[in-house]
Design an enzyme around this catalytic site. Structure first.
Site, PDB file in Angstrom:
ATOM      1  CG  HIS A  52       5.981  -5.433   9.044  1.00  0.00           C
ATOM      2  ND1 HIS A  52       6.513  -4.147   8.951  1.00  0.00           N
ATOM      3  CD2 HIS A  52       4.759  -5.565   8.630  1.00  0.00           C
ATOM      4  CE1 HIS A  52       5.509  -3.577   8.198  1.00  0.00           C
ATOM      5  NE2 HIS A  52       4.533  -4.134   7.786  1.00  0.00           N
ATOM      6  CD  GLU A  61       9.051  -2.833  10.141  1.00  0.00           C
ATOM      7  OE1 GLU A  61       8.369  -2.701  10.916  1.00  0.00           O
ATOM      8  OE2 GLU A  61       8.466  -2.825   8.952  1.00  0.00           O
ATOM      9  CG  LEU A  79      -6.451  -3.024   9.946  1.00  0.00           C
ATOM     10  CD1 LEU A  79      -6.562  -4.401   9.878  1.00  0.00           C
ATOM     11  CD2 LEU A  79      -4.973  -2.602   9.668  1.00  0.00           C
ATOM     12  CB  THR A 104      -0.919   0.131   1.160  1.00  0.00           C
ATOM     13  OG1 THR A 104      -1.844  -1.187   1.177  1.00  0.00           O
ATOM     14  CG2 THR A 104      -1.865   1.093   1.238  1.00  0.00           C
ATOM     15  CD1 TRP A 129       3.037  -8.266   6.551  1.00  0.00           C
ATOM     16  CD2 TRP A 129       2.404  -8.963   4.430  1.00  0.00           C
ATOM     17  NE1 TRP A 129       4.235  -8.718   5.726  1.00  0.00           N
ATOM     18  CE2 TRP A 129       3.652  -8.969   4.560  1.00  0.00           C
ATOM     19  CE3 TRP A 129       1.793  -9.504   3.191  1.00  0.00           C
ATOM     20  CZ2 TRP A 129       4.367  -9.527   3.271  1.00  0.00           C
ATOM     21  CZ3 TRP A 129       2.407  -9.834   2.082  1.00  0.00           C
ATOM     22  CH2 TRP A 129       3.925 -10.093   2.288  1.00  0.00           C
ATOM     23  NE  ARG A 161       3.502   1.489   7.128  1.00  0.00           N
ATOM     24  CZ  ARG A 161       2.862   0.537   6.921  1.00  0.00           C
ATOM     25  NH1 ARG A 161       2.481  -0.549   7.671  1.00  0.00           N
ATOM     26  NH2 ARG A 161       2.407   0.249   5.660  1.00  0.00           N
ATOM     27  CG  ASP A 210       3.274  -7.148  13.094  1.00  0.00           C
ATOM     28  OD1 ASP A 210       3.899  -8.208  13.113  1.00  0.00           O
ATOM     29  OD2 ASP A 210       3.008  -6.860  11.788  1.00  0.00           O
TER      30      ASP A 210
END
Length: 311
Positions: free
Chosen positions: A286, A262, A158, A74, A289, A233, A257
């Site tokens: 992370h 990262e 979400l 995204t 998803w 984030r 998460d």
């Protein structure tokens, strides 16, 4: 039309790329690509398909044939959008591909923290159950979610999905005002309701208005039993302040998460804290998803983007 995938490995194993192959004449697939390899690999590409590889302005300016960037994500922060526009390169991303996956992960963190799973797992591993004078351990006070108040920052797809799952557990759900727009929003500001919430879950983008939205000042206003969850984030919370609040029992649990960098090549205090101290803390890499269904959705939506594009 030739398309090049620069970082297919970020989608994991077992993902069928056939829907992408069906939309282009040639699909060149690279598991990973360094910045130094980008120019050579994209020199004759009409389309680049990318997840996290940085496509800087000087690179895009050196690719006159490139007409489309398809993001397997995204966020567009790894693309120089101004240069892409100037070069006439269209940028298409994918959205809402992992709603069910991330919502499920969020509830997993919430349930594990509410039941003090990190603490009880450590007790079992260290043999404390074996030595218990009676049948169970109940040293860590758990939190029953039914009847508790969940505040959600971010009322998009979400946030709404998390809300529905939380309501199934009997929670009262309240969406906060959009950060930075509190005076124009009928919903309550996060700072105003902080003392009344039992769980805070973040599902907003990282912007100047949300950077360190959860800081030391907000943490001091929260209940000592409150749970904080960040699947948005890294940087939306002040991780150092949150860790200190957890250590000082100013909050009851912390689950993240995401981190500001990262992967965390140089480590991170939250990861270090997992190895020491009696903390109700969960850090996941992370991967909220990553269900196979969500990753397949990424491919399906990217194929739709290729199909809708005409060179």
């Amino acid at each position: 039309m030739k398309a090049v995938i620069l970082d297919a490995a970020t989608l994991g194993d077992g993902i069928d790329l056939t829907p992408l192959r069906d939309e282009v004449e040639t699909l060149e697939v690279h598991d990973l690509t360094t910045p130094e390899q980008c120019l050579e690999r994209l020199q004759d590409a009409d389309v680049v398909i990318v997840n996290k590889v940085m496509l800087a302005g000087d690179l895009l300016s050196s690719l006159p044939r490139l007409k489309l960037i398809c993001l397997l994500a995204t966020g567009t922060n790894n693309i120089d959008m101004q240069t892409a526009k100037r070069q006439g390169i269209e940028v298409k991303n994918v959205t809402a591909y992992g709603t069910a996956s991330v919502a499920q992960h969020t509830l997993m963190l919430m349930l594990c923290l509410a039941n003090r799973l990190p603490l009880y797992q450590r007790d079992v591993i260290e043999g404390r159950w074996n030595r218990s004078p009676f049948f169970c351990l109940l040293d860590h006070r758990t939190l029953e979610l039914a009847g508790k108040r969940l505040a959600i920052v971010g009322s998009g797809e979400l946030g709404q999905a998390v809300s529905r799952l939380a309501q199934a557990f009997g929670m009262e759900v309240i969406f906060t005002a959009r950060p930075g727009n509190e005076t124009q929003d009928e919903r309550p500001a996060l700072a105003d309701i902080a003392p009344s919430i039992d769980v805070l879950s973040l599902h907003c983008p990282l912007t100047e208005d949300t950077r360190h939205l959860v800081d030391e000042a907000l943490l001091t206003r929260m209940k000592p039993s409150a749970l904080l969850i960040n699947c948005a984030r890294g940087g939306v919370i002040d991780e150092a302040a949150a860790l200190q609040a957890l250590r000082d029992s100013h909050i009851g649990g912390l689950g993240v998460d995401v981190l500001p960098e990262e992967p965390p090549r140089d480590g991170h205090p939250l990861i270090d804290a997992l190895n020491g101290g009696d903390l109700n803390l969960i850090v996941t890499p992370h991967n909220a998803w990553i269900t196979p269904e969500a990753r397949a959705n990424v491919i399906r939506l990217t194929a739709d983007n290729l199909r809708s594009f005409k060179i």
